[in-house]
Design a protein around this motif. Sequence first.
Motif, PDB file in Angstrom:
ATOM      1  N   SER A 125       0.827  -1.214   0.000  1.00 13.33           N
ATOM      2  CA  SER A 125       0.000   0.000   0.000  1.00 13.33           C
ATOM      3  C   SER A 125       0.854   1.253   0.000  1.00 13.33           C
ATOM      4  O   SER A 125       0.440   2.300  -0.495  1.00 13.33           O
ATOM      5  CB  SER A 125      -0.947   0.001   1.202  1.00 13.33           C
ATOM      6  OG  SER A 125      -0.209   0.079   2.413  1.00 13.33           O
ATOM      7  N   SER A 143     -11.030  -9.964  -1.425  1.00 13.94           N
ATOM      8  CA  SER A 143     -11.513  -8.672  -0.929  1.00 13.94           C
ATOM      9  C   SER A 143     -10.571  -8.116   0.137  1.00 13.94           C
ATOM     10  O   SER A 143     -10.223  -6.930   0.124  1.00 13.94           O
ATOM     11  CB  SER A 143     -12.922  -8.826  -0.356  1.00 13.94           C
ATOM     12  OG  SER A 143     -13.330  -7.654   0.327  1.00 13.94           O
ATOM     13  N   ALA A 146      -7.326  -6.971  -1.514  1.00 11.47           N
ATOM     14  CA  ALA A 146      -7.547  -5.755  -2.302  1.00 11.47           C
ATOM     15  C   ALA A 146      -7.642  -4.531  -1.398  1.00 11.47           C
ATOM     16  O   ALA A 146      -7.101  -3.461  -1.701  1.00 11.47           O
ATOM     17  CB  ALA A 146      -8.815  -5.892  -3.144  1.00 11.47           C
ATOM     18  N   HIS A 147      -8.340  -4.681  -0.266  1.00 11.66           N
ATOM     19  CA  HIS A 147      -8.492  -3.547   0.648  1.00 11.66           C
ATOM     20  C   HIS A 147      -7.176  -3.246   1.382  1.00 11.66           C
ATOM     21  O   HIS A 147      -6.867  -2.082   1.654  1.00 11.66           O
ATOM     22  CB  HIS A 147      -9.589  -3.821   1.660  1.00 11.66           C
ATOM     23  CG  HIS A 147      -9.865  -2.644   2.550  1.00 11.66           C
ATOM     24  ND1 HIS A 147     -10.394  -1.463   2.075  1.00 11.66           N
ATOM     25  CD2 HIS A 147      -9.656  -2.449   3.886  1.00 11.66           C
ATOM     26  CE1 HIS A 147     -10.510  -0.592   3.065  1.00 11.66           C
ATOM     27  NE2 HIS A 147     -10.064  -1.163   4.170  1.00 11.66           N
ATOM     28  N   HIS A 150      -4.912  -0.950  -0.570  1.00 10.44           N
ATOM     29  CA  HIS A 150      -5.448   0.376  -0.879  1.00 10.44           C
ATOM     30  C   HIS A 150      -4.431   1.444  -0.441  1.00 10.44           C
ATOM     31  O   HIS A 150      -3.813   1.306   0.613  1.00 10.44           O
ATOM     32  CB  HIS A 150      -6.768   0.583  -0.138  1.00 10.44           C
ATOM     33  CG  HIS A 150      -7.403   1.909  -0.380  1.00 10.44           C
ATOM     34  ND1 HIS A 150      -8.151   2.187  -1.502  1.00 10.44           N
ATOM     35  CD2 HIS A 150      -7.383   3.048   0.361  1.00 10.44           C
ATOM     36  CE1 HIS A 150      -8.558   3.435  -1.436  1.00 10.44           C
ATOM     37  NE2 HIS A 150      -8.118   3.976  -0.330  1.00 10.44           N
ATOM     38  N   GLY A 169     -14.119   2.080  -8.544  1.00  6.88           N
ATOM     39  CA  GLY A 169     -14.901   2.605  -7.436  1.00  6.88           C
ATOM     40  C   GLY A 169     -16.353   2.695  -7.891  1.00  6.88           C
ATOM     41  O   GLY A 169     -16.633   3.274  -8.945  1.00  6.88           O
ATOM     42  N   VAL A 238     -15.857  -8.328  -5.113  1.00  5.48           N
ATOM     43  CA  VAL A 238     -14.825  -7.489  -4.497  1.00  5.48           C
ATOM     44  C   VAL A 238     -15.139  -6.009  -4.716  1.00  5.48           C
ATOM     45  O   VAL A 238     -14.974  -5.183  -3.811  1.00  5.48           O
ATOM     46  CB  VAL A 238     -13.423  -7.834  -5.061  1.00  5.48           C
ATOM     47  CG1 VAL A 238     -12.391  -6.814  -4.608  1.00  5.48           C
ATOM     48  CG2 VAL A 238     -13.011  -9.232  -4.609  1.00  5.48           C
ATOM     49  N   GLU A 242     -15.772  -3.356  -1.723  1.00  2.00           N
ATOM     50  CA  GLU A 242     -14.915  -2.172  -1.602  1.00  2.00           C
ATOM     51  C   GLU A 242     -15.741  -0.886  -1.602  1.00  2.00           C
ATOM     52  O   GLU A 242     -15.327   0.137  -1.057  1.00  2.00           O
ATOM     53  CB  GLU A 242     -13.897  -2.154  -2.748  1.00  2.00           C
ATOM     54  CG  GLU A 242     -12.738  -1.198  -2.561  1.00  2.00           C
ATOM     55  CD  GLU A 242     -11.870  -1.500  -1.350  1.00  2.00           C
ATOM     56  OE1 GLU A 242     -11.201  -0.566  -0.853  1.00  2.00           O
ATOM     57  OE2 GLU A 242     -11.860  -2.670  -0.891  1.00  2.00           O
ATOM     58  N   ALA A 245     -16.287  -0.103   1.909  1.00  2.00           N
ATOM     59  CA  ALA A 245     -15.092  -0.195   2.749  1.00  2.00           C
ATOM     60  C   ALA A 245     -14.810   1.068   3.547  1.00  2.00           C
ATOM     61  O   ALA A 245     -14.224   1.008   4.631  1.00  2.00           O
ATOM     62  CB  ALA A 245     -13.879  -0.543   1.892  1.00  2.00           C
ATOM     63  N   HIS A 246     -15.228   2.219   3.021  1.00  2.00           N
ATOM     64  CA  HIS A 246     -14.894   3.483   3.680  1.00  2.00           C
ATOM     65  C   HIS A 246     -16.119   4.210   4.235  1.00  2.00           C
ATOM     66  O   HIS A 246     -16.020   5.356   4.677  1.00  2.00           O
ATOM     67  CB  HIS A 246     -14.139   4.382   2.696  1.00  2.00           C
ATOM     68  CG  HIS A 246     -12.912   3.721   2.128  1.00  2.00           C
ATOM     69  ND1 HIS A 246     -11.761   3.539   2.856  1.00  2.00           N
ATOM     70  CD2 HIS A 246     -12.687   3.155   0.918  1.00  2.00           C
ATOM     71  CE1 HIS A 246     -10.862   2.910   2.107  1.00  2.00           C
ATOM     72  NE2 HIS A 246     -11.409   2.664   0.930  1.00  2.00           N
ATOM     73  N   ILE A 264     -13.233  -6.869   5.595  1.00  2.00           N
ATOM     74  CA  ILE A 264     -12.865  -5.468   5.808  1.00  2.00           C
ATOM     75  C   ILE A 264     -13.438  -5.042   7.159  1.00  2.00           C
ATOM     76  O   ILE A 264     -14.608  -5.311   7.432  1.00  2.00           O
ATOM     77  CB  ILE A 264     -13.449  -4.561   4.702  1.00  2.00           C
ATOM     78  CG1 ILE A 264     -12.933  -4.977   3.318  1.00  2.00           C
ATOM     79  CG2 ILE A 264     -13.118  -3.091   4.970  1.00  2.00           C
ATOM     80  CD1 ILE A 264     -13.655  -4.294   2.160  1.00  2.00           C
TER      81      ILE A 264
END
Length: 312
Positions: A125, A143, A146-147, A150, A169, A238, A242, A245-246, A264
């Motif tokens: 990352s 997943s 991938a996270h 980030h 996204g 995935v 994502e 995720a935030h 996540i």
Amino acid sequence: MLLVQYCGVYSEDKKDVAIRQFMEARTKDKSYADAYRRTYIKEGLMNEKYVEKNITNEILEEQKREKKDETREASETVTIDIEQLGASIGMEAKEQRLSSGKVVKSLVWDQENLLKAVNEVKHLSEEGKPVKITGAAPAWLVSALAHTVHPCPVSVYTPQIGKYVDIPGLAHGEANPEGEVAFKTTETGDSVLIEYNMDLPKDVNAYDENNLSKVVVPEVAHGKAVYLSGRAPNYLTVAIAEAYAHTNSSVSLFQPGVGYTCSITHSRAKKLGDLTKDSVLKEKMKEQLMASKENKEIEAKEVETKEGLEIG
């Protein structure tokens, strides 16, 4: 262009046609190119003394450029091979019996190995290079990886189509039919169950990866734990995971026969790799739904009582 040197005394239009046909043929099939070359040399459209030397040189230059591009791309990307990753953290393939009865050897991922794998790749990352993920793995593992890398761009290899698919996204809001994914949301208490399935056109049985960026996921309350359940290629699952995720405290993905595995998390109450059985989640949501219904009934009675006192 070097091929201009091959032209003879014919008109510019005819020369252009010769060059274009020769170039198109050379990129598709060498035998066609040779046939064009012999014809044009005979007709005087191409000068024989330049042909072999200059065509060979041009081909060699193209090959050098292609090799240079491939080398640069390789140096600018990082590949996470699931099998190699497993080996690097001490995993060994184990025999497993498929639903068909066939016995195969594969890596069996659990919470302990998930945490080791995440620790193994987390440095990526900071490097910021595009990351490619390849190899057989449950969606929750892909997943989580991938996270973990980030904000690096991530692509997932899909053997069914023989290529990597970029994870975009996704927007939140009302469903977009062009994304070809249908959603059903059940929200209670601190949990949100999002069920999804591929909404494909009639007589089509495969998802088009080119529609991935058109998918719009449901808007749900921020901060709640998200549980995803559906059948889809890993890259689609995935991308949906994502998308939350935030905005949400955690995301857990469903695996038939196993349950929901957390891929996540931003919550102390939910650790990476924590497993929630399907029956447990349904019971929990049922209890929360009943509690919410009771609270609403109590609030409604309180309002009625207050209004009655005011009238009296």
